[in-house]
Design a protein around this motif. Structure first.
Motif, mmCIF file in Angstrom:
data_model
loop_
_atom_site.group_PDB
_atom_site.id
_atom_site.type_symbol
_atom_site.label_atom_id
_atom_site.label_comp_id
_atom_site.label_asym_id
_atom_site.label_seq_id
_atom_site.Cartn_x
_atom_site.Cartn_y
_atom_site.Cartn_z
ATOM 1 N N ASP A 54 0.865 -1.176 0.000
ATOM 2 C CA ASP A 54 0.000 0.000 0.000
ATOM 3 C C ASP A 54 0.903 1.228 0.000
ATOM 4 O OD1 ASP A 54 -1.580 2.175 0.663
ATOM 5 O OD2 ASP A 54 -2.908 0.993 1.931
ATOM 6 N N ASN A 55 0.600 2.158 -0.905
ATOM 7 C CA ASN A 55 1.520 3.293 -1.035
ATOM 8 C C ASN A 55 1.582 4.167 0.221
ATOM 9 O OD1 ASN A 55 -0.934 4.545 -1.424
ATOM 10 N ND2 ASN A 55 -0.662 4.732 -3.638
ATOM 11 N N PHE A 108 1.017 4.764 -7.873
ATOM 12 C CA PHE A 108 -0.134 3.943 -8.289
ATOM 13 C C PHE A 108 0.282 3.296 -9.616
ATOM 14 C CE2 PHE A 108 -2.042 7.166 -5.581
ATOM 15 C CZ PHE A 108 -3.032 6.488 -4.890
ATOM 16 N N ALA A 109 1.257 2.403 -9.534
ATOM 17 C CA ALA A 109 2.043 2.049 -10.723
ATOM 18 C C ALA A 109 1.311 1.219 -11.759
ATOM 19 C CB ALA A 109 3.307 1.326 -10.285
ATOM 20 N N GLY A 110 0.332 0.412 -11.349
ATOM 21 C CA GLY A 110 -0.402 -0.404 -12.317
ATOM 22 C C GLY A 110 0.539 -1.246 -13.159
ATOM 23 N N SER A 111 0.470 -1.048 -14.482
ATOM 24 C CA SER A 111 1.270 -1.882 -15.380
ATOM 25 C C SER A 111 2.706 -1.384 -15.519
ATOM 26 C CB SER A 111 0.610 -1.940 -16.757
ATOM 27 O OG SER A 111 0.697 -0.679 -17.369
ATOM 28 N N TYR A 140 -8.850 -2.976 -11.727
ATOM 29 C CA TYR A 140 -7.654 -2.380 -11.141
ATOM 30 C C TYR A 140 -7.797 -0.896 -10.858
ATOM 31 C CZ TYR A 140 -5.702 -6.714 -12.619
ATOM 32 O OH TYR A 140 -5.471 -8.041 -12.810
ATOM 33 N N ASN A 141 -8.710 -0.255 -11.585
ATOM 34 C CA ASN A 141 -8.751 1.187 -11.486
ATOM 35 C C ASN A 141 -9.665 1.692 -10.382
ATOM 36 O OD1 ASN A 141 -7.587 3.429 -12.351
ATOM 37 N ND2 ASN A 141 -8.947 3.793 -14.070
ATOM 38 N N ASP A 198 -1.625 8.047 -11.104
ATOM 39 C CA ASP A 198 -2.845 7.733 -11.856
ATOM 40 C C ASP A 198 -3.725 6.954 -10.874
ATOM 41 O OD1 ASP A 198 -4.622 7.049 -13.828
ATOM 42 O OD2 ASP A 198 -3.277 5.651 -14.864
ATOM 43 N N PHE A 236 -3.550 -5.980 -18.535
ATOM 44 C CA PHE A 236 -3.888 -4.888 -17.612
ATOM 45 C C PHE A 236 -4.897 -4.001 -18.317
ATOM 46 C CE2 PHE A 236 -3.230 -0.894 -15.315
ATOM 47 C CZ PHE A 236 -3.268 -1.362 -14.018
ATOM 48 N N PRO A 242 -3.910 0.806 -18.766
ATOM 49 C CA PRO A 242 -2.573 1.409 -18.813
ATOM 50 C C PRO A 242 -2.608 2.788 -19.484
ATOM 51 C CG PRO A 242 -2.823 -0.174 -20.586
ATOM 52 C CD PRO A 242 -4.129 -0.178 -19.834
ATOM 53 N N LYS A 243 -1.584 3.564 -19.241
ATOM 54 C CA LYS A 243 -1.407 4.833 -19.955
ATOM 55 C C LYS A 243 -0.328 4.618 -21.028
ATOM 56 C CE LYS A 243 -4.133 7.644 -17.600
ATOM 57 N NZ LYS A 243 -5.106 6.686 -17.122
ATOM 58 N N THR A 281 3.943 1.605 -16.526
ATOM 59 C CA THR A 281 4.264 2.455 -17.689
ATOM 60 C C THR A 281 5.351 3.484 -17.348
ATOM 61 O OG1 THR A 281 1.931 2.268 -18.233
ATOM 62 C CG2 THR A 281 3.205 3.837 -19.515
ATOM 63 N N GLU A 318 3.076 -0.494 -6.136
ATOM 64 C CA GLU A 318 1.807 -1.120 -6.526
ATOM 65 C C GLU A 318 1.331 -2.002 -5.375
ATOM 66 O OE1 GLU A 318 -0.550 -0.993 -9.028
ATOM 67 O OE2 GLU A 318 -1.526 -2.531 -7.814
ATOM 68 N N MET A 319 0.056 -1.844 -5.063
ATOM 69 C CA MET A 319 -0.492 -2.521 -3.883
ATOM 70 C C MET A 319 -0.973 -3.947 -4.157
ATOM 71 S SD MET A 319 -3.768 -1.186 -1.741
ATOM 72 C CE MET A 319 -4.959 -1.243 -3.048
ATOM 73 N N GLU A 320 -1.590 -4.159 -5.304
ATOM 74 C CA GLU A 320 -2.270 -5.437 -5.540
ATOM 75 C C GLU A 320 -1.289 -6.604 -5.622
ATOM 76 O OE1 GLU A 320 -5.546 -6.448 -5.683
ATOM 77 O OE2 GLU A 320 -5.761 -4.467 -4.778
HETATM 78 C C1 LIG Z 1 -5.181 3.281 -13.009
HETATM 79 S S1 LIG Z 1 -4.101 2.170 -12.402
HETATM 80 C C2 LIG Z 1 -2.582 2.879 -12.900
HETATM 81 C C3 LIG Z 1 -2.245 2.547 -14.287
HETATM 82 C C4 LIG Z 1 -0.868 2.990 -14.679
HETATM 83 N N1 LIG Z 1 -0.770 4.407 -14.825
HETATM 84 C C5 LIG Z 1 -0.446 2.321 -15.954
HETATM 85 O O1 LIG Z 1 -0.068 2.999 -16.906
HETATM 86 O O2 LIG Z 1 -0.514 1.096 -15.996
HETATM 87 C C6 LIG Z 1 -4.083 2.397 -10.666
HETATM 88 C C7 LIG Z 1 -3.244 1.377 -9.941
HETATM 89 O O3 LIG Z 1 -3.071 1.806 -8.600
HETATM 90 C C8 LIG Z 1 -3.113 0.678 -7.757
HETATM 91 N N2 LIG Z 1 -3.467 1.141 -6.405
HETATM 92 C C9 LIG Z 1 -4.670 1.536 -5.947
HETATM 93 N N3 LIG Z 1 -4.581 1.901 -4.656
HETATM 94 C C10 LIG Z 1 -3.287 1.745 -4.295
HETATM 95 C C11 LIG Z 1 -2.562 1.957 -3.085
HETATM 96 N N4 LIG Z 1 -3.169 2.403 -1.996
HETATM 97 N N5 LIG Z 1 -1.242 1.699 -3.058
HETATM 98 C C12 LIG Z 1 -0.605 1.263 -4.186
HETATM 99 N N6 LIG Z 1 -1.247 1.026 -5.346
HETATM 100 C C13 LIG Z 1 -2.573 1.270 -5.410
HETATM 101 C C14 LIG Z 1 -4.149 -0.221 -8.376
HETATM 102 O O4 LIG Z 1 -3.986 -1.556 -7.949
HETATM 103 C C15 LIG Z 1 -3.867 0.004 -9.857
HETATM 104 O O5 LIG Z 1 -2.987 -0.962 -10.326
#
Ligand SMILES: C[S@@+](CC[C@H](N)C(=O)[O-])C[C@H]1O[C@@H](n2cnc3c(N)ncnc32)[C@H](O)[C@@H]1O
Length: 522
Positions: free
Chosen positions: A44-45, A354-357, A78-79, A66, A327, A330-331, A359, A381-383
């Motif tokens: 968790d961030n 909030f790194a997601g994939s 994921y979002n 993001d 995913f 992504p951006k 990018t 990234e939390m998940e």
């Molecule tokens: C919209 S996505 C980001 C997509 C990213 N910009 C990309 O290009 O792939 C948001 C991401 O934030 C992560 N997230 C949400 N809450 C979080 C937290 N508290 N700590 C870390 N990551 C978190 C989600 O699991 C998700 O993967």
């Protein structure tokens, strides 16, 4: 300034101070390369950002996030993590009994507010943050940012064209854009010059293509630019005789841009263009070499220039051919590269919590390859299902496919520094503890190269010492006193026990701080 209020605000406004400080554990098997300064963190961030503090406070040049947009659409796996059990649990814990009354906007603000506060602490004085968001929370985000960063540090709202085809079945309007909200940690205003400044963007080939060399001028390519201007001045309203003998005057209400003398000077210097037949209305030759070597960024970013959602999906599918939907949101890499280009210099550190994939990691490595730069990234990234298998895996695959010359360390958030009994966690080593102590004492990051035995570092004429070699062995005694550096500095010494009398401590200008009771909580 109007104040933003929501249910749960009181509980979270200073929550960043209560987040436990956790240790980091490197996972070698999930990392790429040796000792890279790039970092991918699973956790968790809120806790991750806190754990980064002793290493990166005021060191990050640019943050891109993001976060969940809070669309209320449960299908966004994921979002829309507001409905994820982890976030629900966190809100329940922090906000307590009020949680049943929270609307989804209250919940979103509870989630984002303490994280934005920590992000601000990590930014350098000349740092900047870019936040992707859409209509659902744009307004709330702007108010929260005004409170945390100060409305005077608002830079702009960027409109990013995220798709090409309008949605013809949209109930009202077809939504074609997201916002990217930009705040400087400190803007350069009122004579202050230490804040963030934007870079110019590289000129594109399309823009340069407007420059030609119609008369083979040895000074290079140029384009004709208007000699007349609308702000009328009688002193620059004069007739001009073209080389073919034609008399030309400025259009009605206009005058020329330069005085007659200056114009004649420019003709002599071959800086005026009368057309191939030498009888056209004159124009100024604007040489490419004279124009600003870059473009001022604008607040509308088109898909042709920075990519769109479709491009982003293609990019990730290109790397995960073995998966249909690696995913969902992504951006595009080009979007993040544009941010990096505008925001930073070579060698700067980028953070995406909030790194997601991943990018952002991909974009940093790609730009480094393009221009030989040495920028670094930190991703959080939390998940559980995403951090290693998508975030880290995507960056790993990109490194291999595009031959990037850097790797990353993969880290898990470990146990809290203080265990449930308030004691220092047994797995915490000297270096980890020294880093934390130095940070809480000085609010700056330790220089590990300067650690000499128990002397952790010096700051503002104070020497900081740590005695930490195992349970019941950490004693400040006469033997230790003999070992310490002779200096005029005050000495702060952390240990479990002290067997020296107070008057001797005073004589040697020593302050004893007992572990764990006097270890400050950040
Ligand atoms: C919209 S996505 C980001 C997509 C990213 N910009 C990309 O290009 O792939 C948001 C991401 O934030 C992560 N997230 C949400 N809450 C979080 C937290 N508290 N700590 C870390 N990551 C978190 C989600 O699991 C998700 O993967």
């Amino acid at each position: 300034m109007p104040t933003l209020n929501w249910i749960g605000k009181e509980a979270v406004v200073n929550h960043d101070k209560e987040v436990p400080f956790k240790l980091l554990r490197k996972v070698k098997s999930a990392s790429v390369g040796e000792n890279s300064q790039n970092l991918i963190m699973h956790g968790d961030n809120l806790e991750a950002l806190k754990a980064l503090m002793p290493f990166y406070v005021e060191k990050i040049k640019c943050i891109y996030i993001d976060p969940p947009y809070n669309t209320g659409n449960e299908k966004w796996v994921y979002n829309d993590k507001l409905n994820s059990p982890k976030v629900k649990k966190w809100i329940g814990k922090v906000v307590g009994n009020e949680k049943e009354d929270l609307s989804r906007h209250d919940k979103w603000l509870c989630m984002i507010y303490p994280r934005l506060k920590l992000l601000k602490d990590l930014l350098k004085e000349d740092g900047v943050i870019f936040i992707s968001i859409d209509d659902n929370e744009h307004c709330n985000l702007k108010h929260a940012m005004d409170e945390i960063f100060g409305e005077e540090n608002f830079v702009c709202n960027i409109i990013w064209q995220k798709k090409y085809s309008p949605q013809n079945d949209a109930k009202y309007f077809s939504n074609m854009h997201d916002f990217i909200v930009v705040y400087a940690k400190k803007k350069n205003t009122n004579g202050y010059i230490g804040g963030w400044t934007r870079n110019l963007m590289n000129r594109s080939e399309k823009q340069n293509a407007r420059y030609k060399n119609l008369d083979d001028d040895p000074r290079g390519i140029w384009k004709p630019s208007d000699l007349s201007v609308k702000t009328y001045s009688a002193s620059t309203d004069y007739p001009i005789k073209t080389p073919s003998g034609r008399i030309v005057n400025p259009p009605a209400g206009y005058c020329w841009r330069v005085t007659k003398e200056k114009f004649e000077e420019m003709v002599k210097d071959n800086r005026i263009w009368f057309g191939k037949e030498k009888s056209n209305v004159p124009s100024i030759k604007r040489f490419l070499s004279d124009v600003q070597q870059g473009i001022v960024p604008s607040t509308i970013w088109f898909r042709e220039d920075v990519g769109d959602n479709q491009e982003a999906s293609k990019e990730i599918k290109e790397l995960f051919k073995d998966s249909d939907f690696p995913f969902e949101t992504p951006k595009p890499v080009r979007l993040i590269k544009r941010i990096i280009e505008i925001a930073s210099q070579n060698g700067d550190i980028f953070l995406d919590s909030f790194a997601g994939s991943g990018t952002t990691g991909h974009a940093v490595l790609d730009l480094n390859k393009e221009d030989g730069g040495n920028r670094k990234f930190i991703l959080v990234e939390m998940e559980d299902k995403v951090a290693k298998d998508i975030t880290a895996e995507r960056v790993k695959r990109a490194i291999k496919k595009y031959d990037y010359k850097d790797g990353f360390e993969y880290c898990e958030l470990d146990k809290p520094l203080f265990n449930e009994h308030g004691n220092i966690e047994g797995t915490c080593d000297f270096s980890q503890f020294a880093t934390y102590i130095y940070f809480t004492e000085t609010q700056t990051n330790i220089d590990k190269k300067k650690i000499k035995g128990n002397l952790v570092g010096e700051y503002n004429n104070v020497d900081y010492y740590l005695i930490y070699k195992g349970k019941n062995k950490n004693v400040l005694d006469k033997a230790f006193l003999k070992k310490i550096k002779k200096s005029e500095n005050k000495k702060v010494i952390y240990a479990d026990w002290c067997s020296i009398d107070d008057d001797i401590l005073e004589k040697y200008n020593i302050e004893f701080k007992q572990i764990p009771y006097e270890v400050k909580v950040y």
